[in-house]
Enzyme design. Structure first.
Site, PDB file in Angstrom:
ATOM      1  N   GLY A  10       0.700  -1.230  -0.200  1.00 18.72           N
ATOM      2  CA  GLY A  10      -0.370   0.101  -0.223  1.00 18.72           C
ATOM      3  C   GLY A  10       0.753   1.311  -0.307  1.00 18.72           C
ATOM      4  CE1 TYR A 139     -10.228   2.513   6.638  1.00 17.15           C
ATOM      5  CE2 TYR A 139     -11.096   5.062   7.097  1.00 17.15           C
ATOM      6  CZ  TYR A 139     -10.000   3.706   7.077  1.00 17.15           C
ATOM      7  OH  TYR A 139      -8.301   4.034   7.004  1.00 17.15           O
ATOM      8  CE  LYS A 143      -7.334   1.968  10.210  1.00 16.24           C
ATOM      9  NZ  LYS A 143      -6.964   0.706  10.017  1.00 16.24           N
TER      10      LYS A 143
HETATM   11  N1  LIG Z   1      -4.457   6.808   3.207  1.00 15.46           N
HETATM   12  C1  LIG Z   1      -4.582   7.739   3.791  1.00 15.46           C
HETATM   13  O1  LIG Z   1      -5.265   8.795   4.231  1.00 15.46           O
HETATM   14  C2  LIG Z   1      -5.137   7.130   6.012  1.00 15.46           C
HETATM   15  C3  LIG Z   1      -5.646   7.851   6.497  1.00 15.46           C
HETATM   16  C4  LIG Z   1      -5.753   7.544   7.751  1.00 15.46           C
HETATM   17  C5  LIG Z   1      -5.160   6.249   8.274  1.00 15.46           C
HETATM   18  N2  LIG Z   1      -4.670   5.001   7.091  1.00 15.46           N
HETATM   19  C6  LIG Z   1      -4.418   4.237   7.359  1.00 15.46           C
HETATM   20  O2  LIG Z   1      -3.015   3.620   7.207  1.00 15.46           O
HETATM   21  C7  LIG Z   1      -3.397   2.183   6.685  1.00 15.46           C
HETATM   22  C8  LIG Z   1      -2.402   2.068   5.209  1.00 15.46           C
HETATM   23  O3  LIG Z   1      -3.286   2.733   5.052  1.00 15.46           O
HETATM   24  P1  LIG Z   1      -2.508   2.892   2.821  1.00 15.46           P
HETATM   25  O4  LIG Z   1      -2.507   4.771   2.814  1.00 15.46           O
HETATM   26  O5  LIG Z   1      -1.418   2.384   3.268  1.00 15.46           O
HETATM   27  O6  LIG Z   1      -3.628   2.622   1.517  1.00 15.46           O
HETATM   28  P2  LIG Z   1      -3.755   1.186   1.104  1.00 15.46           P
HETATM   29  O7  LIG Z   1      -2.943   1.729   0.065  1.00 15.46           O
HETATM   30  O8  LIG Z   1      -5.213   1.259   0.579  1.00 15.46           O
HETATM   31  O9  LIG Z   1      -3.037  -0.192   1.609  1.00 15.46           O
HETATM   32  C9  LIG Z   1      -3.515  -1.166   2.287  1.00 15.46           C
HETATM   33  C10 LIG Z   1      -3.394  -2.059   1.849  1.00 15.46           C
HETATM   34  O10 LIG Z   1      -4.013  -3.155   2.211  1.00 15.46           O
HETATM   35  C11 LIG Z   1      -3.502  -4.198   1.901  1.00 15.46           C
HETATM   36  N3  LIG Z   1      -4.874  -5.103   2.568  1.00 15.46           N
HETATM   37  C12 LIG Z   1      -6.698  -4.844   2.226  1.00 15.46           C
HETATM   38  N4  LIG Z   1      -7.010  -6.144   2.414  1.00 15.46           N
HETATM   39  C13 LIG Z   1      -6.030  -7.067   2.934  1.00 15.46           C
HETATM   40  C14 LIG Z   1      -5.810  -8.134   3.367  1.00 15.46           C
HETATM   41  N5  LIG Z   1      -6.864  -9.274   3.375  1.00 15.46           N
HETATM   42  N6  LIG Z   1      -4.931  -9.232   3.520  1.00 15.46           N
HETATM   43  C15 LIG Z   1      -3.947  -8.215   3.164  1.00 15.46           C
HETATM   44  N7  LIG Z   1      -3.578  -6.740   3.148  1.00 15.46           N
HETATM   45  C16 LIG Z   1      -5.040  -6.322   2.825  1.00 15.46           C
HETATM   46  C17 LIG Z   1      -4.039  -4.439   0.027  1.00 15.46           C
HETATM   47  O11 LIG Z   1      -3.905  -4.761  -0.885  1.00 15.46           O
HETATM   48  P3  LIG Z   1      -4.133  -3.920  -2.138  1.00 15.46           P
HETATM   49  O12 LIG Z   1      -2.682  -3.545  -2.678  1.00 15.46           O
HETATM   50  O13 LIG Z   1      -3.320  -5.582  -2.673  1.00 15.46           O
HETATM   51  O14 LIG Z   1      -4.736  -3.940  -2.290  1.00 15.46           O
HETATM   52  C18 LIG Z   1      -3.181  -2.364   0.310  1.00 15.46           C
HETATM   53  O15 LIG Z   1      -1.907  -2.709   0.079  1.00 15.46           O
HETATM   54  C19 LIG Z   1      -4.881   1.492   6.878  1.00 15.46           C
HETATM   55  O16 LIG Z   1      -4.742   0.599   8.330  1.00 15.46           O
HETATM   56  C20 LIG Z   1      -5.626   2.671   7.063  1.00 15.46           C
HETATM   57  O17 LIG Z   1      -6.630   2.550   7.212  1.00 15.46           O
HETATM   58  C21 LIG Z   1      -4.687   6.107   6.141  1.00 15.46           C
END
Ligand SMILES: NC(=O)c1ccc[n+]([C@@H]2O[C@H](COP(=O)([O-])OP(=O)(O)OC[C@H]3O[C@@H](n4cnc5c(N)ncnc54)[C@H](OP(=O)(O)O)[C@@H]3O)[C@@H](O)[C@H]2O)c1
Length: 297
Positions: A10, A139, A143
């Protein structure tokens, strides 16, 4: 330290794995399907496929590799799909997190769970760690419940809450507000941008640095890790257009209620980050600098 990362494919993973490796940690990056991390693997970094909703697979990998610390970043992260499929959201965000937390505790390891500003209702942001939570969508609820599961299950736990993460990493194709503004304005389209929400957008490299500091310090508790600039999406879009020399006259200011989306968004979030500054030495870049690094990286 031996650090296992979930969700390594991600946006955060694309910054976190190199951040940990470059600071001398031994890293096992895990993600759905094949590795999409775009930097050379070496002795300090390996990749294994891990679907976090498969408990046997998760247990085998954790017991086999025996990390000192687990950063649990994998999640169903898009807010509208979570609202439309709450069962899938719960399965990935809550049930899988409960299981990983139990497995981490059984190993005697520590854990950082990556969470969100969407645990708040958006009435009184920017928020500090001690403010009452109150999610307004599926969502955010998922969380929030997952945070509680981690706190109740793991002895050495930390929660890294973050806000609107941005940054360019070659392993991801996910659009951010900034890349959306660029592509629309470059195409000569008119865009509507919200100016009544507030956020403290977070450069992904800073979040990665903050999570590394949590692991290295053995910190326990909730930490707000975001940028420090309090901005509306309009402010971010305008700065993006100006930085890229694009025609901002094609941007229209609108209220959030203009959009009908499946999930409600909290209006005013963003974080106060004094705790992370004082206890971890967390120092995020200004938004203007994050923007420059995002488009130059
Ligand atoms: N991005 C934001 O703005 C934001 C804001 C607040 C909090 N967060 C938190 O930060 C964390 C990282 O998010 P991010 O920004 O890196 O989001 P992201 O780019 O959507 O990454 C999430 C990753 O989780 C993977 N995933 C989903 N289902 C899965 C499963 N069953 N088994 C293993 N992996 C799985 C996805 O895989 P695929 O790539 O293969 O789909 C993706 O690579 C998350 O916990 C999110 O809730 C993010």
């Amino acid at each position: 330290m031996r650090i296992l990362v979930t969700g390594a494919n991600g946006l955060l993973g694309g910054f976190l794995v190199p951040e940990l490796v470059s600071h001398g940690h031994e890293v096992l990056a895990t993600g759905l399907g094949p590795c999409r991390l775009c930097f050379p693997s070496g002795s300090a970094y390996a990749y294994r496929t891990l679907d976090i909703t498969e408990p046997i697979q998760a247990l085998e990998i954790l017991q086999d590799w025996r990390p000192d610390h687990v950063v649990h970043a994998a999640a169903m992260t898009e807010v509208d799909p979570c609202e439309l499929d709450p069962i899938a959201c719960w399965h990935i965000n809550v049930t899988a997190t409960r299981f990983i937390a139990s497995a981490v505790e059984a190993l005697g390891a520590s854990m950082t769970y990556v969470s969100t500003d969407f645990v708040f209702d958006g009435q009184k942001g920017p928020y500090r760690e001690t403010d009452p939570t109150g999610p307004v969508n599926v969502y955010g609820c998922s969380k929030h419940i997952a945070e509680k599961a981690v706190m109740e299950t793991v002895t050495r736990w930390s929660i890294a809450r973050t806000v609107l993460v941005y940054g360019h990493s070659s392993n991801i194709s996910r659009a951010s507000l900034m890349t959306w503004v660029r592509s629309k304005l470059q195409a000569g389209e008119t865009i509507r941008v919200v100016d009544d929400q507030i956020r403290t957008p977070t450069y992904a490299g800073d979040l990665a640095m903050g999570i590394r500091l949590l692991a290295e310090c053995g910190a326990i508790g909730i930490f707000h890790l975001s940028g420090s600039d309090v901005l509306t999406p309009w402010d971010m879009a305008l700065q993006t257009a100006r930085y890229l020399n694009l025609d901002a006259s094609r941007m229209l200011r609108v209220n959030a209620e203009t959009f009908s989306q499946p999930a409600r968004r909290p209006l005013r979030t963003g974080f106060l980050i004094e705790k992370a500054r004082q206890e971890l030495g967390y120092r995020p870049v200004a938004f203007a600098e994050g923007l420059r690094m995002s488009f130059e990286r």
